[in-house]
Design an enzyme around this catalytic site. Structure first.
Site, PDB file in Angstrom:
ATOM      1  N   CYS A 183       0.816  -1.212   0.000  1.00  0.00           N
ATOM      2  CA  CYS A 183       0.000   0.000   0.000  1.00  0.00           C
ATOM      3  C   CYS A 183       0.851   1.264   0.000  1.00  0.00           C
ATOM      4  CB  CYS A 183      -0.875   0.033   1.250  1.00  0.00           C
ATOM      5  SG  CYS A 183      -1.902  -1.412   1.421  1.00  0.00           S
TER       6      CYS A 183
ATOM      7  N   ARG B   9       5.540  -0.244  -6.159  1.00  0.00           N
ATOM      8  CA  ARG B   9       5.547  -1.039  -4.937  1.00  0.00           C
ATOM      9  C   ARG B   9       4.550  -2.191  -4.999  1.00  0.00           C
ATOM     10  NH1 ARG B   9       7.049   2.139  -0.273  1.00  0.00           N
ATOM     11  NH2 ARG B   9       5.347   1.193   0.853  1.00  0.00           N
TER      12      ARG B   9
ATOM     13  N   TRP C 225      -2.853  -2.796  -1.506  1.00  0.00           N
ATOM     14  CA  TRP C 225      -2.424  -4.169  -1.753  1.00  0.00           C
ATOM     15  C   TRP C 225      -3.208  -5.008  -0.735  1.00  0.00           C
ATOM     16  CZ3 TRP C 225       0.442  -7.958   1.020  1.00  0.00           C
ATOM     17  CH2 TRP C 225       0.967  -8.985   0.234  1.00  0.00           C
TER      18      TRP C 225
ATOM     19  N   ASN D 115      -2.134   2.510   5.795  1.00  0.00           N
ATOM     20  CA  ASN D 115      -1.194   1.415   5.489  1.00  0.00           C
ATOM     21  C   ASN D 115      -0.956   0.645   6.779  1.00  0.00           C
ATOM     22  OD1 ASN D 115      -0.894   2.404   2.946  1.00  0.00           O
ATOM     23  ND2 ASN D 115       1.254   3.016   3.180  1.00  0.00           N
ATOM     24  N   GLY D 116      -0.752  -0.659   6.653  1.00  0.00           N
ATOM     25  CA  GLY D 116      -0.481  -1.454   7.848  1.00  0.00           C
ATOM     26  C   GLY D 116      -1.652  -2.377   8.139  1.00  0.00           C
TER      27      GLY D 116
ATOM     28  N   GLU E 293      18.096 -17.836  -4.988  1.00  0.00           N
ATOM     29  CA  GLU E 293      17.722 -16.556  -5.571  1.00  0.00           C
ATOM     30  C   GLU E 293      17.236 -16.744  -7.017  1.00  0.00           C
ATOM     31  OE1 GLU E 293      16.946 -13.838  -4.539  1.00  0.00           O
ATOM     32  OE2 GLU E 293      17.201 -12.413  -6.189  1.00  0.00           O
TER      33      GLU E 293
ATOM     34  N   LYS F 290      13.516 -15.700  -8.283  1.00  0.00           N
ATOM     35  CA  LYS F 290      13.279 -14.800  -9.424  1.00  0.00           C
ATOM     36  C   LYS F 290      12.291 -15.438 -10.389  1.00  0.00           C
ATOM     37  CE  LYS F 290      14.295 -11.836  -8.280  1.00  0.00           C
ATOM     38  NZ  LYS F 290      14.878 -11.630  -6.986  1.00  0.00           N
TER      39      LYS F 290
ATOM     40  N   GLU G 222       8.715 -15.564  -9.000  1.00  0.00           N
ATOM     41  CA  GLU G 222       8.074 -14.253  -8.883  1.00  0.00           C
ATOM     42  C   GLU G 222       7.491 -13.766 -10.193  1.00  0.00           C
ATOM     43  OE1 GLU G 222      11.458 -12.071  -6.912  1.00  0.00           O
ATOM     44  OE2 GLU G 222       9.817 -11.357  -5.674  1.00  0.00           O
TER      45      GLU G 222
ATOM     46  N   HIS H  59      18.769 -36.922  -1.528  1.00  0.00           N
ATOM     47  CA  HIS H  59      18.074 -37.254  -0.276  1.00  0.00           C
ATOM     48  C   HIS H  59      16.567 -37.043  -0.396  1.00  0.00           C
ATOM     49  CE1 HIS H  59      21.848 -37.900   1.728  1.00  0.00           C
ATOM     50  NE2 HIS H  59      22.278 -36.737   1.256  1.00  0.00           N
TER      51      HIS H  59
ATOM     52  N   LYS I 266       6.455  -4.314  -3.776  1.00  0.00           N
ATOM     53  CA  LYS I 266       7.882  -3.992  -3.719  1.00  0.00           C
ATOM     54  C   LYS I 266       8.366  -3.892  -2.280  1.00  0.00           C
ATOM     55  CE  LYS I 266      11.883  -2.964  -5.381  1.00  0.00           C
ATOM     56  NZ  LYS I 266      12.642  -4.122  -5.886  1.00  0.00           N
TER      57      LYS I 266
HETATM   58  O1  M6R Z   1      13.099  -4.428   0.939  1.00  0.00           O
HETATM   59  P1  M6R Z   1      13.577  -5.779   1.436  1.00  0.00           P
HETATM   60  O2  M6R Z   1      14.895  -6.146   0.875  1.00  0.00           O
HETATM   61  O3  M6R Z   1      13.545  -5.895   2.921  1.00  0.00           O
HETATM   62  O4  M6R Z   1      12.512  -6.816   0.871  1.00  0.00           O
HETATM   63  C1  M6R Z   1      12.545  -8.146   1.221  1.00  0.00           C
HETATM   64  C2  M6R Z   1      11.710  -8.980   0.267  1.00  0.00           C
HETATM   65  O5  M6R Z   1      10.361  -8.611   0.345  1.00  0.00           O
HETATM   66  C3  M6R Z   1      12.179  -8.829  -1.180  1.00  0.00           C
HETATM   67  O6  M6R Z   1      13.531  -9.154  -1.312  1.00  0.00           O
HETATM   68  C4  M6R Z   1      11.351  -9.730  -2.118  1.00  0.00           C
HETATM   69  O7  M6R Z   1      11.631 -11.069  -1.854  1.00  0.00           O
HETATM   70  C5  M6R Z   1      11.643  -9.353  -3.572  1.00  0.00           C
HETATM   71  N1  M6R Z   1      10.421  -9.282  -4.315  1.00  0.00           N
HETATM   72  C6  M6R Z   1      12.570 -10.274  -4.251  1.00  0.00           C
HETATM   73  O8  M6R Z   1      12.661 -10.091  -5.617  1.00  0.00           O
END
Ligand code: M6R
Length: 604
Positions: free
Chosen positions: A2, A27, A75, A99-100, A480, A484, A487, A503, A599
């Site tokens: 948000c 975001r 969001w 927000n929150g 990672e 990616k 996502e 395993h 974001k």
């Molecule tokens: O802003 P931050 O690095 O604390 O965010 C942490 C995660 O939310 C962030 O890395 C998320 O996993 C990304 N979308 C990864 O691409």
């Protein structure tokens, strides 16, 4: 996640709110809305989906002369992404954006409903406006009603509220979610949940502290702290560097950000490398005095970079290091001893779970350090010490250049501590520094690599899943790579230590199981190769990323040959980012704003 904007002044209020929301768009959100109060009359608009839908709805709405306005990108947390659930939420004569999460909203809602108040949405936010209007009926004045309301809320919030009868004023409260106010040359006031919407408008900004609440009008800024004591605003200069990014000819922000990695790593290194040592001017060497252990805490991609740090710190700095996912750490009553340096890693500096662990560490009296990309963010303001990663504004929800700079900082930090603790000799430190200077070259995207991955991506659009595998520091890189892909392609992917496949997961091996294997020439090559052979023998489809071709692989993404595994790490990172990007493009997905993601995750 948000986003909030607010404005008090004579300019085109609607445009300022919509522009501000646009700046927060990256975001992640699923609906948006605005409410404008002018001459004691409200106009409010909401739309599901992208901001263009809200722009379309408001195209005939003209705002001239003095007005106050609030806006929000939502969001969804409580209730589906519908127009009714979008903010601002209204009462009889007031609107609120938030927000929150209001944790006690269900109890409050039940009480309000028992008194005959009708709710339109499924959100936690709507209780705020009804509670406020209820309090207003008995309070001495609007401020009293507002502060009573705030005191009844549990959870995290940044709130803006506007109400008839106070048509020059915005009431605000901040607790656990970021919020700031800025002023421009005409003394107009701008609110936002991060500073980007204010860049270009405001020269000075005041970041609210947790517990701050009050009101701001055309002529007054009234702030109370969490104890109810009046306090003066503390304005600081706001950068005017609107890096906010054009795509510069790239198809997506994510693509641009992958290509920027070479430049941003140069920035990360700037002034921090001498031939013999790492220089972190921002750190006081006393930070490590009495420290026998490092604990890292983060989420998502930042967690993966933290995991790389455990290998680097133990290998080079010879200091015991562990890492935890912040959302787990929070609730497991961890033992925190004062000889531990507590390090949080966050691109945004606002991730609620990570921020909370930082608060826990501070409360336990630990020394704290944040590795962060956003100056002035909540974590930067809270931690004892900070190293900025200098990746610049990252707009793609899928983090790329932030990760690259985080790993770079950790590698540097491992050498910094190695020097302090005398755990590496001067020659070895100098050698590592010389390697670091080569990283900007190793992350430069070559046309050949990008073209190859573009072509190859068409073979990886189906199947029953992906395994990304690697050993040692290439295991967090595999995690990672899988994150990616998940996502932005919405395909199932897992990161796994290569040696663990036998395993259990090897049971899944068949031609429709895609394995992306990281085979660095300079780190456990033969061991990792054997693990891939085991999969190949069971007919899994295998794509290796390596400097060395491997005859058992179905596909091969070559990287350059280097003298050290860290340089291989960085080039493989680029290959993985491009692979996800191109698969996502072929699947027709929204690369920069993938579904369901935000974001900056400012709720737990
Ligand atoms: O802003 P931050 O690095 O604390 O965010 C942490 C995660 O939310 C962030 O890395 C998320 O996993 C990304 N979308 C990864 O691409």
């Amino acid at each position: 996640m948000c986003g909030i904007v607010g404005y008090i002044g004579r300019k085109n209020t609607k445009e300022i709110l919509l522009e501000g929301l646009k700046e927060l768009e990256y975001r992640g959100y699923d609906s948006a809305g605005i409410a404008v109060l002018q001459n004691d009359t409200f106009e409010s608009y909401k739309a599901v989906g992208k901001l263009v839908n809200l722009e379309e709805k408001t195209k005939d709405f003209i705002t001239q002369d003095f007005a106050v306005g609030i806006g929000h990108t939502r969001w969804a947390t409580h209730g589906k992404p519908t127009e009714l659930n979008a903010h601002p939420h209204m009462g009889e004569s007031s609107y609120v954006v938030h927000n929150g999460i209001i944790e006690n909203y269900a109890t409050l809602k039940k009480e309000l409903m028992a008194e005959g108040i009708h709710f339109l949405s499924q959100t936690d936010t709507e209780v705020i406006v009804h509670l406020f209007e209820k309090n207003l009926r008995s309070a001495k004045n609007t401020l009293e009603a507002f502060s009573q309301t705030i005191s009844q809320l549990h959870g995290a919030y940044a709130i803006l509220l506007v109400t008839k009868g106070e048509d020059e004023t915005i009431f605000f409260a901040k607790h656990g979610s970021p919020m700031l106010v800025g002023i421009d040359a005409q003394n107009d006031k701008y609110f936002a949940s991060s500073d980007t919407p204010l860049i270009g408008h405001c020269s000075d900004v005041n970041y609210f502290d947790d517990g701050d609440y009050g009101y701001i009008s055309a002529d007054e800024i009234v702030i109370f702290d969490k104890m109810g004591q009046k306090k003066n605003p503390h304005f600081t200069k706001l950068t005017q560097n609107k890096l906010s990014a054009q795509k510069n000819g790239f198809r997506f922000f994510m693509e641009k950000e992958i290509y920027e990695q070479s430049d941003v790593i140069i920035d990360t290194l700037l002034g921090r490398l001498s031939d013999k040592e790492i220089v972190f001017d921002e750190l006081d060497a006393s930070l490590f005095e009495g420290i026998n252990e490092i604990k890292l805490c983060a989420c998502g991609t930042s967690y993966h970079s933290a995991l790389t740090a455990t290998y680097l710190f133990e290998r080079y700095a010879k200091i015991k290091t562990s890492v935890e996912v912040a959302s787990e750490f929070r609730y497991r009553s961890p033992i925190m001893s004062r000889d531990t340096l507590f390090v949080v890693i966050s691109q945004s500096g606002e991730t609620a779970d990570t921020l909370e662990t930082l608060k826990m560490a501070k409360a336990a009296g630990l020394k704290t350090l944040v590795i962060c990309n956003v100056d002035n963010s909540s974590m930067v303001r809270l931690a004892d010490a900070c190293i900025l990663t200098r990746a610049g504004v990252e707009k793609g929800v899928a983090s790329t250049k932030a990760f690259a700079t985080q790993v770079m900082v950790f590698w540097m930090l491992s050498m910094y501590v190695a020097k302090l603790k005398n755990s590496l000799d001067a020659l070895e430190i100098a050698k590592q520094i010389a390697l670091m200077r080569q990283v900007p070259g190793s992350v430069k995207v070559s046309d050949a690599m990008h073209e190859r991955i573009k072509r190859l991506s068409k073979r990886y659009l189906h199947g029953h899943g992906f395994f990304f595998i690697g050993r040692d520091i290439f295991y967090p890189l595999a995690l990672e790579g899988a994150l990616k892909l998940k996502e932005i392609s919405y395909l199932h992917a897992e990161g796994y230590p290569s040696g663990e496949m036998k395993h259990g997961p090897i049971a899944l091996a068949d031609p429709e199981l895609f394995t992306i294997a990281l085979l660095p020439q300079h780190l456990l090559y033969d061991k990792a190769k054997s693990n891939v052979e085991e999969l190949s023998a069971r007919d899994a489809t295998i794509c290796t990323i390596s400097a060395l071709e491997f005859d058992k692989a179905d596909d091969f993404i070559p990287i350059n040959s280097y003298e050290d595994y860290m340089l291989e790490f960085f080039e493989m990172m680029v290959a993985l980012q491009l692979l996800s990007l191109e698969i996502s493009v072929r699947l027709g997905n929204d690369v920069d704003m993938p579904r369901n993601l935000a974001k900056s995750v400012t709720v737990e």
